[in-house]
Structure formats: structure tokens, C-alpha cells
Scaffold this motif. Structure first.
Motif, PDB file in Angstrom:
ATOM      1  N   ASN A  44       0.835  -1.197   0.000  1.00 24.57           N
ATOM      2  CA  ASN A  44       0.000   0.000   0.000  1.00 24.57           C
ATOM      3  C   ASN A  44       0.881   1.263   0.000  1.00 24.57           C
ATOM      4  O   ASN A  44       1.887   1.330   0.697  1.00 24.57           O
ATOM      5  N   GLN A 226      -2.250  -7.039  -2.475  1.00 25.96           N
ATOM      6  CA  GLN A 226      -3.035  -6.030  -1.765  1.00 25.96           C
ATOM      7  C   GLN A 226      -4.491  -6.440  -1.584  1.00 25.96           C
ATOM      8  O   GLN A 226      -5.140  -6.053  -0.614  1.00 25.96           O
ATOM      9  N   ASP A 227      -5.023  -7.249  -2.511  1.00 24.83           N
ATOM     10  CA  ASP A 227      -6.389  -7.747  -2.362  1.00 24.83           C
ATOM     11  C   ASP A 227      -6.522  -8.562  -1.082  1.00 24.83           C
ATOM     12  O   ASP A 227      -7.561  -8.534  -0.419  1.00 24.83           O
ATOM     13  N   ASN A 230      -7.030  -6.227   1.859  1.00 25.62           N
ATOM     14  CA  ASN A 230      -8.394  -5.683   1.911  1.00 25.62           C
ATOM     15  C   ASN A 230      -9.382  -6.713   2.449  1.00 25.62           C
ATOM     16  O   ASN A 230     -10.280  -6.401   3.232  1.00 25.62           O
ATOM     17  N   LYS A 233      -9.062  -7.134   6.202  1.00 26.56           N
ATOM     18  CA  LYS A 233      -9.728  -6.068   6.944  1.00 26.56           C
ATOM     19  C   LYS A 233     -11.234  -6.341   7.063  1.00 26.56           C
ATOM     20  O   LYS A 233     -11.826  -6.167   8.132  1.00 26.56           O
TER      21      LYS A 233
END
Length: 443
Positions: A44, A226-227, A230, A233
Motif C-alpha cells: 500500500n 493487496q487484495d 483488503n 480487513k
């Protein structure tokens, strides 16, 4: 693992090579490349910027020792910050329950079921646990069968309810089963979806409420970058899980998940999966991973893996045979099998300092010893026991039987003889390598 990131970071440190001190100008140039390397690894942007800002602040706030050049200082600062970014130190799991209950969550395809089997095997071998696997994925075709196969491989029972489509009932019944049979650990595999959806979240939240797990682990495919962060989270908002598991870390991963996930969900990475085999699971050590990312190897993990296969009684017997010059091909086969049990060969080589870069473009598969083993298995029991009787006609027969050439057999015998002499000298010298001219075994 992380080869591209390692290469780009090494390139960024070269900017400081030859500099006598760290200045705002050369540090800015070097860290610009560091930030770019992190972004290319799918980290990120905010995390990458904060990372380089912290390194810059520390770099400009200290004097460089005369014995350490600016490039070396930068490597040290980046290493420490990488380790901190990934959690600082290894964290264990909570096994205080009676039985302890571990709930496994994640998307479909992340490797939850395989990890469940690996974790059961790991805790059985390392912690002396008596686990029960609960098959809570009632939607994916063959998920229950897959868990049963894994359970058979590691000799761990799998709890199912034939025909049931109620994962909450399966989970609670599994815990009751473990209590009745005196099993001290229940690992609940759950269903995933191709994407985060409300039904999946409600279902796993219901399982959590019903069994009150001691530990919730979120499993993520590290190749999704990065997926993955996400998704972590989204799951954490519902489950408030205790730790992250990164799977497929031996694949072509860019490293974004490993480097970003701690900062985003503030939960530690606890385990990493490094292959398909049931013993291919490691506790995550941030400092060691930082070593590997910076091309320093991971000799501590290498030694730990070797010690897992180490048998003290066998070692004593082997030393006696070495001193008496009785080391034979049966002993050699045992040594090969111990090395193979340590894990993927290329990954093992990457743990040795300096070898990661050298092995970057070298393909070493799990059949690296296949040719050697074929030659040894083509020998008679007497020939394996007494290599000295291997004359020309015997060597030709062995070559034919193993599908190799006489030259291959001769080469192996020569290497074996050199290795045996070396091992004998080391054994007589109290485990120390005697001073010798450079050379050694050849390919």
C-alpha cells in the motif's frame, strides 16, 4: 520467494556505495528506490511512504561509525524497519482451552483446508497435542473428502455429520466429541466464498458465537497481494481474528501481503505455508523474514529444520562408522532421506546466507536426488554395504539397471569416496573441518 523485491532493494542500496556519510540528498535518492521497490511488491502506498519516512528519520538522526559505511547502515535500518513492519517478533497461539478450539477462516481457494491439516500435524508433532479436525465446509464439493484424506496422512481423526448442511451444529458437536474422547484440540475448517459476502460472514460469526474459540486464524493466499490485505480487513471487522496465516509463500509472490497486513489489521502473522506437504508449515518470524528479503538467508530456520530430522542415537552410530571408515551407501541413503524431509530444496538453499541470489535462476525440484537414488537402489545389498567391491563389470550392470551411464556411476562413486574421507576427517577432528585446499564434490 520475494526475489524481485530483494533484487530491487539491493539496487537501491548501491546508491550509497562509496559515500563517506549519509546526507539528505543521497538518503532521499536511495529511499526513493526503496519506496518504488515496495510499491512494485504491491505494498500500500501510505504504508510504503510511512516506512521510508521512518527510515529517513532514523538515518539522519545517527552518526555512521567509521567501521560501517552508509550502505551497510542503510541495510541495517531497512532490515530493522521491515522486521517491525511485519510484527517485530514471532507470536504464538492460544492453546489454553480444554479442549483448545481453533477456528479457521478465509476466502475460497486460500488454502484453509490444507492449512487445517498442516496445523493439526504441526501441533501434534511440536506440542504433543491430540487434535480433532472438524469438517465445517459443507458447500465446496469434495471439501470433506479432502480433509479426510489429509487426516489419514497425518493420523488425525476428522469429525463430520453425514448429510448435514449446518456448520454451526458440526462445530459444536465436534467440540463435544473431543471432550468425550479426551482430545485436547479441535481445529474447525470453515467454508469460504469467491468473495466476501454477507451470508458467509453471518455464518462464520455464528460459529464463533457457538464455540467461543480460543484462537481465530485468517488464512490468506499471499499471491493475491493487496487484495489479500483488503479481504483481511473485511474479515477482521466481523470476527476480530487473532492472527494471519500466509499460504503459498513459496510461489511467485511479490510480498505485499506479508509487508502490509500487520499495519492494516494490527494483527500478527502467525504461520506461513511453504509448500503442499503436510510438514511445510513454519512459525512466522519477522526478523528472519527481513533477513531473507534482504538476501541474508535464514540460517536459524535452516538449523531448526535440520534438528527436526536429527536423531541423537543414529548420529552416534554414524560417527562410529565414520571413524572406522565403515560409512556405506545404506548410510548415504539415510542422509539423503533426512535432507529430503527438511523441505523444498530451493527454499532450503535460500536459507543459507549468500545462496539465495546464486540460486535465483536455478531450478531445483524435489527430485534432485532421483538419479543418485536410482543408482544406489540398483546395487545389491552387498554392494551397498561394501562399496569397495564395485569393479568395472558391477558398475556397468548398475548403470544399466538405473538408466544412467557408467560415467554417472563412476562420478557418484568418486564423489562418495571424497565425501566419506571428508566426513571421517571432520569426525576425528571433533566436528571441525580440517584445513584443506579448495575443491570438494563436483557435479
Amino acid at each position: 520467494m520475494f526475489e524481485n523485491l530483494t533484487e530491487k532493494l539491493e539496487s537501491s542500496f548501491k546508491i550509497l556505495k562509496g559515500s563517506h556519510k549519509i546526507t539528505e540528498i543521497n538518503i532521499a535518492e536511495s529511499l526513493k528506490d526503496v519506496r518504488r521497490a515496495l510499491l512494485d511488491a504491491d505494498v500500500n502506498f501510505k504504508i510504503a511512504k510511512d516506512f521510508t519516512d521512518r527510515v529517513k528519520e532514523k538515518a539522519l538522526g545517527q552518526d555512521v561509525l567509521k567501521a560501517v559505511n552508509p550502505g551497510q547502515m542503510m541495510v541495517k535500518l531497512v532490515h530493522d524497519e521491515l522486521a517491525e513492519l511485519m510484527g517485530g517478533s514471532a507470536e504464538g497461539i492460544n492453546l489454553s482451552g480444554k479442549p483448545s478450539v481453533i477456528l479457521i477462516a478465509g476466502l475460497q481457494g486460500s488454502g484453509k483446508t490444507t492449512f487445517s491439516g498442516k496445523l493439526a500435524n504441526h501441533l501434534k508433532r511440536k506440542k504433543g497435542k491430540f487434535p480433532l479436525l472438524a469438517a465445517g465446509d459443507v458447500y465446496r464439493p469434495a471439501a470433506i473428502d479432502q480433509l479426510k484424506i489429509l487426516g489419514e496422512q497425518i493420523n488425525v481423526p476428522v469429525y463430520t455429520i453425514e448429510g448435514s448442511k449446518d456448520p454451526v451444529n458440526i462445530a459444536t458437536s465436534a467440540v463435544e466429541e473431543a471432550e468425550q474422547k479426551g482430545q485436547d484440540l479441535v481445529i474447525i475448517d470453515t467454508a469460504g466464498r469467491l468473495a466476501v459476502d454477507e451470508q458467509m460472514m453471518n455464518e462464520i460469526a455464528a460459529i464463533k458465537k457457538a464455540v467461543n474459540p480460543d484462537e481465530i486464524l485468517f488464512v490468506v493466499d499471499s499471491m493475491t497481494g493487496q487484495d489479500a490485505v483488503n479481504t483481511a480487513k473485511a474479515f477482521n471487522d466481523v470476527l476480530n481474528f487473532d492472527g494471519v496465516v500466509l499460504t503459498k509463500l513459496d510461489g511467485d509472490t511479490r510480498g505485499g501481503a506479508a509487508l502490509s497486513i500487520r499495519s492494516v489489521v494490527n494483527k500478527p502473522i502467525k504461520f506461513v505455508g511453504m509448500g503442499e506437504k503436510m510438514d511445510a508449515l513454519d512459525v512466522f518470524h519477522p526478523e528472519r523474514m527481513a533477513d531473507r528479503i534482504l538476501g541474508m538467508g535464514d540460517i536459524v530456520s535452516f538449523v531448526e529444520k535440520a534438528q527436526e530430522q536429527f536423531d541423537e542415537e543414529e548420529a552416534r552410530k554414524l560417527q562410529k562408522k565414520l571413524v572406522k571408515d565403515q560409512f556405506n551407501f545404506n548410510d548415504f541413503l539415510k542422509q539423503i532421506n533426512q535432507i529430503k524431509k527438511m523441505g523444498n530444496m530451493k527454499d532450503l538453499m535460500g536459507m543459507i546466507p549468500g545462496m539465495g541470489k546464486a540460486m535465483k535462476d536455478v531450478d531445483i525440484d524435489d527430485d534432485a536426488f532421483k538419479g543418485v537414488e536410482a543408482i544406489i537402489y540398483s546395487m545389491t545389498p552387498e554392494e551397498r554395504e561394501k562399496p569397495s567391491i564395485l569393479n568395472g563389470s558391477r558398475r556397468k550392470r548398475i548403470a544399466k539397471g538405473s538408466g544412467s551411464s557408467t560415467a554417472d556411476v563412476n562420478r557418484l562413486l568418486k564423489q562418495f569416496d571424497e565425501m566419506r574421507k571428508m566426513m571421517k576427517m571432520v569426525s576425528k577432528n571433533g566436528g571441525k573441518l580440517p584445513k584443506m585446499p579448495m575443491g570438494g564434490m563436483r557435479r
